[in-house]
Enzyme design. Structure first.
Site, PDB file in Angstrom:
ATOM      1  N   CYS A  84       0.792  -1.351   0.140  1.00 15.60           N
ATOM      2  CA  CYS A  84       0.019  -0.056   0.201  1.00 15.60           C
ATOM      3  C   CYS A  84       0.819   1.231   0.087  1.00 15.60           C
ATOM      4  CB  CYS A  84      -0.694   0.034   1.313  1.00 15.60           C
ATOM      5  SG  CYS A  84      -1.778   1.539   1.656  1.00 15.60           S
ATOM      6  N   CYS A 190      -8.393   1.060   0.071  1.00 15.89           N
ATOM      7  CA  CYS A 190      -7.718   0.097   1.234  1.00 15.89           C
ATOM      8  C   CYS A 190      -7.554  -1.143   0.882  1.00 15.89           C
ATOM      9  CB  CYS A 190      -8.444   0.337   2.501  1.00 15.89           C
ATOM     10  SG  CYS A 190      -7.703  -0.628   3.868  1.00 15.89           S
ATOM     11  N   GLN A 319     -17.976  -9.651  13.510  1.00 17.57           N
ATOM     12  CA  GLN A 319     -16.344 -10.115  13.375  1.00 17.57           C
ATOM     13  C   GLN A 319     -16.144  -9.572  11.944  1.00 17.57           C
ATOM     14  OE1 GLN A 319     -14.290 -11.277  15.433  1.00 17.57           O
ATOM     15  NE2 GLN A 319     -15.469 -12.057  17.090  1.00 17.57           N
ATOM     16  N   GLU A 369     -23.651 -10.588  27.565  1.00 14.14           N
ATOM     17  CA  GLU A 369     -23.282  -9.565  26.805  1.00 14.14           C
ATOM     18  C   GLU A 369     -23.609  -8.119  27.489  1.00 14.14           C
ATOM     19  OE1 GLU A 369     -20.858  -8.688  23.977  1.00 14.14           O
ATOM     20  OE2 GLU A 369     -21.887  -6.661  24.555  1.00 14.14           O
ATOM     21  N   CYS A 444      -8.326 -12.156  22.486  1.00 17.43           N
ATOM     22  CA  CYS A 444      -7.607 -11.247  21.109  1.00 17.43           C
ATOM     23  C   CYS A 444      -6.636 -10.632  21.877  1.00 17.43           C
ATOM     24  CB  CYS A 444      -8.650 -10.187  20.766  1.00 17.43           C
ATOM     25  SG  CYS A 444      -9.553  -9.133  22.182  1.00 17.43           S
TER      26      CYS A 444
END
Ligand code: SAH
Length: 490
Positions: A84, A190, A319, A369, A444
């Site tokens: 990029c 992108c 996601q 949640e 994560c």
């Protein structure tokens, strides 16, 4: 080079000094790390372990400083040309100047090192293709699979949001904010986003020019178009566009709708007003101006014969990498090893994506949640798929789960997928009390994962399996899926 450790070295260096250093490591944000001969640690963006780099020091602290790469004296074998043109400026991809193989190795090592350093857990690397593990050196090691990368590691994101601004000639541009500034670097394509983004952005920018609709100016607070958000369902091909505008209504709406709705895949055009001077992109409900207010996507596991449809609005959490997400969810199912009689808790469940996957194989699923809108989506998605054995609760997992447990709820299997800060201690304590046979941890952040695993393995659980995934190719983030089982006594 000196073998000194950097920790207690004070600084002999000052701003604008130039020095040649060998890069040996990578920091949290993807910067190369190297040490001067007298042991001072310097972080330098756009460098790769193995590089010999001439750098200029731009900032100094007592025990470490920051450098700018001036000249590469020797290029690392792991270095490659970023694909990029604005990789260095945009900051979204921190690892584009590294080969993909080296990037994967870096992420795998990060998981392994954090588990060992923070969690005190030694892992055994299973060699790809090897039939049996070599346990000759270490007896108490945990099986860790090689990281699962992507075959095609570009255009994997199903969601993109582009700030809109103006160039020096006053033409509308879409791109990314240059670090710590209000300046937008133009980039309509992108490489992590889908190809359709380019045509959609072009259409919006042309409409702005033709209809004289001004881009929002962050400094003056004037102008209309702030952001364009685009979402695509990879399995369905459905695309939804949302314009975030500094106005109540969209001016010259019909002209935009006419052009955008003609593009392939577009099923809905929406707006969200944001008339505040804030960095928050969206702070008001999304309204549909044409077509539908959400897209559908499908996630599947062929091995388990599971397929779930999800309805996703522009504001929902979903996601961003569906290809890797499917692999991770399938692994969660495999590790949960359900026979159909179990009660499963899916904690930090978002819109219930994992819960609904598990529901097909469990007696009952309980999702928890913190975001109320996400739970609304979870319930809608359960109904849409005809899933009746999933219950959802809004609240902090560390408050809802103890309350459910106090009322007699139990779980045979627990799945957690917490944000970066990991699981709350109160939740971990309650999980121990509930005493599930299996615990699947999707993480994560390897550092908080290691912290939580240290606690769980010290309190009756055994870590059985670790599988890292590259879910955010070219960025520093790494996802990990782990299985813990109750230690068998005796
Ligand atoms: N499992 C989901 C979402 C994982 S992201 C999926 O795969 O899509 C982590 C989620 O945890 C987010 O949805 C976030 O809103 C939620 N969250 C953060 N803190 C929480 C807490 N204390 N209790 C419950 N949920 C929380």
């Amino acid at each position: 080079m000196s073998s000194n450790k950097f920790s207690n070295r004070t600084n002999n260096w000052k701003k604008n000094d130039t020095v040649s250093i060998r890069i040996t490591d990578v920091g949290q944000n993807g910067e190369g790390i190297g040490r001067t001969e007298d042991g001072y640690t310097i972080f330098t963006k756009n460098t790769v372990p193995g590089d010999l780099a001439e750098i200029r020091i731009v900032k100094t602290q007592k025990t470490y400083g920051f450098g700018r790469l001036m000249r590469l004296l020797e290029a690392s074998k792991d270095r490659t040309e970023p694909f990029c043109p604005i990789a260095g400026q945009c900051g979204g991809c921190q690892l584009q100047h590294m080969t993909y193989e080296a990037e994967l190795q870096l992420k795998e090592n990060k998981v392994r090192n954090d588990l060992e350093r923070i969690g005190g857990i030694v892992t055994e690397r299973r060699k790809a293709g090897a039939g049996s593990e070599d346990h000759s050196q270490r007896t108490e090691s945990v099986r860790m699979e090689p990281i699962v990368g992507m075959e095609v590691n570009r255009r994997y994101r199903n969601k993109a949001q582009f700030p809109i601004g103006e160039d020096e000639q006053g033409n509308p541009v879409a791109g990314f904010y240059a670090g710590h500034s209000h300046r937008i670097i133009a980039c309509e394509d992108c490489q992590l986003g889908v190809e359709e983004n380019r045509e959609i952005l072009r259409t919006v920018l042309d409409w702005m020019k033709e209809q004289k609709v001004a881009a929002y100016n962050e400094e003056t607070g004037k102008g209309i178009v702030r952001h364009v958000l685009i979402r695509k369902g990879f399995a369905t091909g459905e695309i939804i566009v949302c314009l975030i505008i500094n106005a109540r209504e969209l001016p010259h709406k019909d002209a935009l709708v006419g052009k955008l709705s003609a593009l392939k895949g577009i099923v809905g055009i929406t707006i969200s007003s944001n008339t505040k001077k804030t960095n928050v992109i969206m702070n008001a409900p999304v309204r549909t101006v044409w077509g539908r207010g959400e897209i559908e996507d499908i996630l599947r596991s062929e091995a388990f014969g599971v397929q779930v449809r999800y309805s996703i609005s522009p504001a929902s959490f979903y996601q961003v990498n569906p290809v890797q997400t499917e692999k991770i969810y399938q692994k969660v199912l495999e590790l949960a090893d359900l026979s159909g009689t179990e009660t499963v808790m899916d904690l930090y469940c978002g819109i219930g994506t994992i819960s609904l996957f598990l529901a097909a194989k469990a007696a009952k699923v309980i999702g928890v949640e913190i975001v109320p809108e996400a739970i609304e989506d979870a319930k809608k998605n359960a109904a849409m798929n005809g899933i009746k054995n999933a219950e959802f609760y809004v609240g902090k997992a560390e408050e809802v789960v103890p309350a459910l447990y106090a009322k007699g709820a139990k779980a045979d299997v627990v799945v957690v997928d917490p944000p970066r800060k990991g699981c709350d201690q109160k939740l971990l304590d309650t999980i121990l009390q509930m005493d599930p046979g299996r615990l699947v941890y999707v993480s994560c952040d390897p550092a908080t994962l290691a912290r939580d695993l240290k606690f769980l393995t010290a309190n009756g659980y055994e870590l059985k399996y670790v599988q890292p995934y590259d879910q955010f190719c070219h960025t520093v983030h790494v996802e990990t899926c782990c299985l813990l089982e109750k230690t068998v006594v005796g």
